[in-house]
Every structure is written in structure tokens, then in C-alpha cells.
Write a protein that holds these residues in place. Structure first.
Motif, PDB file in Angstrom:
ATOM      1  N   PHE A  28       0.744  -1.318   0.028  1.00  0.00           N
ATOM      2  CA  PHE A  28      -0.090  -0.027   0.110  1.00  0.00           C
ATOM      3  C   PHE A  28       1.059   1.390  -0.012  1.00  0.00           C
ATOM      4  O   PHE A  28       0.607   2.175  -0.918  1.00  0.00           O
ATOM      5  N   ILE A  29       1.967   1.024   0.824  1.00  0.00           N
ATOM      6  CA  ILE A  29       2.733   2.351   0.958  1.00  0.00           C
ATOM      7  C   ILE A  29       3.497   2.810  -0.581  1.00  0.00           C
ATOM      8  O   ILE A  29       3.387   3.921  -1.004  1.00  0.00           O
ATOM      9  N   VAL A  73       0.995   4.068  -2.835  1.00  0.00           N
ATOM     10  CA  VAL A  73       0.673   5.500  -2.698  1.00  0.00           C
ATOM     11  C   VAL A  73       1.890   6.246  -3.435  1.00  0.00           C
ATOM     12  O   VAL A  73       1.535   7.338  -4.078  1.00  0.00           O
ATOM     13  N   ALA A 120      -7.018   0.055   0.535  1.00  0.00           N
ATOM     14  CA  ALA A 120      -7.052   0.659   1.833  1.00  0.00           C
ATOM     15  C   ALA A 120      -8.053   0.234   2.752  1.00  0.00           C
ATOM     16  O   ALA A 120      -7.982  -0.198   3.949  1.00  0.00           O
ATOM     17  N   ILE A 129      -6.844   1.252  -5.497  1.00  0.00           N
ATOM     18  CA  ILE A 129      -5.807   1.740  -4.299  1.00  0.00           C
ATOM     19  C   ILE A 129      -6.836   2.075  -3.187  1.00  0.00           C
ATOM     20  O   ILE A 129      -6.533   1.691  -1.898  1.00  0.00           O
ATOM     21  N   SER A 130      -7.984   2.820  -3.208  1.00  0.00           N
ATOM     22  CA  SER A 130      -8.931   3.085  -2.212  1.00  0.00           C
ATOM     23  C   SER A 130      -9.659   1.772  -1.750  1.00  0.00           C
ATOM     24  O   SER A 130      -9.649   1.747  -0.305  1.00  0.00           O
ATOM     25  N   ILE A 143      -7.430   4.467  -8.916  1.00  0.00           N
ATOM     26  CA  ILE A 143      -7.608   5.138  -7.702  1.00  0.00           C
ATOM     27  C   ILE A 143      -8.552   4.530  -7.108  1.00  0.00           C
ATOM     28  O   ILE A 143      -8.745   4.303  -5.838  1.00  0.00           O
ATOM     29  N   VAL A 198       1.272   6.554  -7.136  1.00  0.00           N
ATOM     30  CA  VAL A 198       0.220   7.507  -7.505  1.00  0.00           C
ATOM     31  C   VAL A 198       0.927   8.809  -7.454  1.00  0.00           C
ATOM     32  O   VAL A 198       0.773   9.617  -8.129  1.00  0.00           O
ATOM     33  N   TYR A 199       1.609   9.042  -6.361  1.00  0.00           N
ATOM     34  CA  TYR A 199       2.489  10.329  -6.127  1.00  0.00           C
ATOM     35  C   TYR A 199       3.021  10.573  -7.530  1.00  0.00           C
ATOM     36  O   TYR A 199       3.367  11.590  -8.011  1.00  0.00           O
TER      37      TYR A 199
END
Lengths: 229, 229
Positions: free
Chosen positions: B101-102, B105, B139, B135-136, B132, B108-109
Motif C-alpha cells: 500500500f505504501i 501511494v 486501503a 488503491i482506495s 484510484i 500514485v504520487y
């Protein structure tokens, strides 16, 4: 008490499965309308006999969404939503899948005819690879399903043992077709202005096809949950 | 005899699941190498600090394939392939997902940073919407999983009832991420010459990611089949 609890829980699951299937039908209708609006309003119409390559091409997403993906989903949902005896459900399941396959082949033909008219190469994109994979595996799955569940010689034990594999395999092929649709929409959406009305319409259509795939999958999982124990 | 047959059948399933998982690891390695070859050989390298927007962008597919999709798959496979006690398997499953997950993110950044450097709009493509979404939901699934399976207050009955939903939901999110990867490859592949070496490399990478997704899903289904009776 324990058995009563289990039966109650299964009935609840079954009711939930029916409601999810109803939601899937609704998504079917919305997706079908969105696809039609896109092709008629933004892409110049649908005509396999046209001299305009774009109109020939438009047959492809139209037939693939209305005829292939959505029909496969409905054929999967037959067991959950059509109240008739098991043999009739099997018959509808098999025949609707057959119609879906015939339309799918016609959809592939439209793509090839477009490439021919537009003087473009066949089968070079990842979308085309995934799509050909999906329809080939679909044909294989249908043939195996017909042999196992319709040929009179197959023993009931063999059918019972093959059923979970048939369900898992069928769902996998259906989800592969949904993924093929997403890649197709992205490929064709590349020519639309990013963030514009057409691009957003394409994206929303893609999201609805995904939601349709997810609800059909959820219905299958819920229906299997009602059969276990 | 009947029980012996059932146990024998389950052991066979378990052996098959382990072999399928080994095949998944192999697909992991091939996919990771293909992705690296593509980005280094055809796309000019990977550098989040670069002044070249393309080098910034390349961080995105690299991190998403190596860090997000492939790690999620490995975390799912932990139960089938890592021989240790259940609590240790749970710990690895949870931690590897957290790392995935990290990294997701961060991936995505990298995409946002690329849009910034290339003066392009964010979140306009179907790929970005699916990504999106994936990944949402990932989470959300991780947080619910942590609450249900790690918080000390949760009753064993609740955990047992939630487990099949956790497995089905987790697999669905993983397959959504695989679909996001396909749309991303199609989107980026649009700039490659159709039928050329780079385009074919992109397609083959996409097919391997799909096969990885399919084998991870097959392992989960086989593992669940070994648990039912």
C-alpha cells in the motif's frame, strides 16, 4: 436450532443474491444506453456496411457490450433470477451463451473489417490480445460445458465434481472479457479530449461495465454460499 | 474409505495449489524483469528526481508492478507457500500488504508529479479512475481486515464468518489492480509503433501480469477447496 440457523442464513443469502442480481440488470440497462449514446452522439453511428471506417468500427464496441459481455452476464444470472425448473435454467444458460458467442465472433469480424477499411494491422494491441484470449477461452469453456453438462453419457458424479470448476472458469473468462472492454475503451478514448464530455462518458461507461462485472461475480459467490454445507 | 477419499482428494488439491503458487512466483520474476527491460531500454530510465517528465513517469509503472500488484499477489500466496504457523503467516500477509500500500501511494504520487512536470491534467483517464478505485478499496479492505483479524476484541465466530468475505473481497481488489495495470499499459502503449518491438514487449508484459493474476486467483480457489468439506 443450529440447522434452522443455517437454513435461515442461506435464505438470507439467497434473497441478497436476488437483490444483487436485480441491481446487475439495472447496471446492464444503464451501460447499454451509455454505450449507444457514445457511439451515436460522439462517434458518428453504427453501420457494418458503411464506407466510413469509423462507422464499421463502431459495430465492434456495440456488439461486444450489448451482445457479448452483457449477455454472458445475464446467462450467468439465469440461475439466480429466472424462476423455472433446473433443466429450463440450464437450457437458457447454454443458449444465451451460444448467442453471446455468435455475436462476439461478429464483433471480432467488425474489428477486422475496420482494420481492412482503414488499412491498419490486425491483432497488434494488448486489447486485441486480451480480447482474442477471452473469446477463445469462452468457446473452450462452452464446448467443455456442453460436453459435461449436456451430453447424455456423463455421470452425475462427474457433473457434480465439474460444476465448481465450470463456475470458477466461467467467471474468470467473464472477468477477462470485462478487462478486455476496459482496455478497448482506454484505447479508443485516447482520441477524445482528456477531461472533455466524450472522455468522461467513456470513463463512466467503463466504470459501469466494471460494476456490472463485480455484481455478477458477487451474485455467483453469494449463490455458491447458499449451496454449501 | 469415504473419509480417506476426501482427505486424499484434499491433499491432492493442496499439492496442486502449491505447484500453481510456484508457477505464480515464476510469473512474478518474468513480469518484473520484462517491466524493467521496457522502462530502461525503451523509456529512458526511472528517476523520481529527474527533470525529464518521462523519467519521473516511469517510476509509476515500475513501483505499481514490482511494489503494488506483485507484492499483493505474494502476500495472498503466503498462506499456500510459506511453511510457518498461522499467526506468522497472518503477520507476513498483513505487513507485506502494508508495504504494498505504501509503495502504491508512492506510485500514485509519481503519476501526479509527472502530470505536474508535463503540465497535464490529473485523474482524467479511465485508467486513473480504475487505479484510484483499486488503491482506495485496497486501503478499505486492509483497514477492515486489520480491525477484524488483528484487534483483540473480535470474537472467533466473527472472524470465521468474515473470512470468506475477506478472501473474496481481497481477490476482487487484486483483480481490479490487475485490470488497472492492463489499461495503464494500453494507455502508454499507444505511443509505441503498433507491431513494433516495444509494443510487443508491452503486450507480453500485460499478458504475464494477467497470467500472474489468474494463477494467484486459482491458488486462492484451490486453497478454499481444500478447506471445505
Amino acid at each position: 436450532m443450529a440447522i434452522g440457523g443455517i437454513i435461515g442464513s442461506h435464505q438470507r443469502h439467497s434473497v441478497v443474491a436476488s437483490r444483487v442480481a436485480m441491481f446487475a440488470h439495472l447496471l446492464f440497462l444503464v451501460t447499454a444506453v451509455l454505450m449507444l449514446v457514445w457511439l451515436l452522439r460522439f462517434r458518428g453511428g453504427i453501420n457494418i456496411q458503411s464506407e466510413d471506417p469509423d462507422q464499421i468500427f463502431n459495430v465492434h464496441p456495440f456488439v461486444m457490450s450489448w451482445g457479448f459481455i452483457l449477455l454472458i452476464g445475464e446467462a450467468i444470472l439465469v440461475y439466480t433470477t429466472v424462476p423455472m425448473n433446473h433443466r429450463a435454467q440450464k437450457m437458457v444458460h447454454m443458449l444465451v451463451h451460444m448467442v453471446a458467442f455468435i455475436l462476439g465472433v461478429f464483433g471480432v469480424y467488425a474489428a477486422f473489417k475496420f482494420h481492412n477499411a482503414a488499412v491498419a494491422p490486425d491483432l497488434v494491441s494488448l486489447h486485441s490480445w486480451i480480447g482474442i484470449g477471452a473469446i477463445s477461452l469462452f468457446a473452450l469453456q462452452w464446448l467443455i460445458g456442453f460436453a459435461v453438462f449436456w451430453m447424455p453419457g456423463t455421470h452425475e458424479h462427474t457433473r457434480a465434481a465439474a460444476a465448481p470448476l465450470h463456475v470458477a472458469g466461467g467467471l474468470a473468462v467473464f472477468l477477462l472479457a470485462v478487462c478486455a472492454a476496459q482496455t478497448g475503451l482506454v484505447q479508443k478514448g485516447a482520441s477524445a479530449t482528456p477531461g472533455g464530455t466524450e472522455a468522461n462518458l467513456i470513463n463512466v461507461t467503463g466504470v459501469f461495465i466494471l460494476l456490472y462485472g463485480a455484481t455478477v461475480a458477487a451474485t455467483v459467490v453469494l449463490r455458491m454460499a447458499t449451496r454449501h454445507v
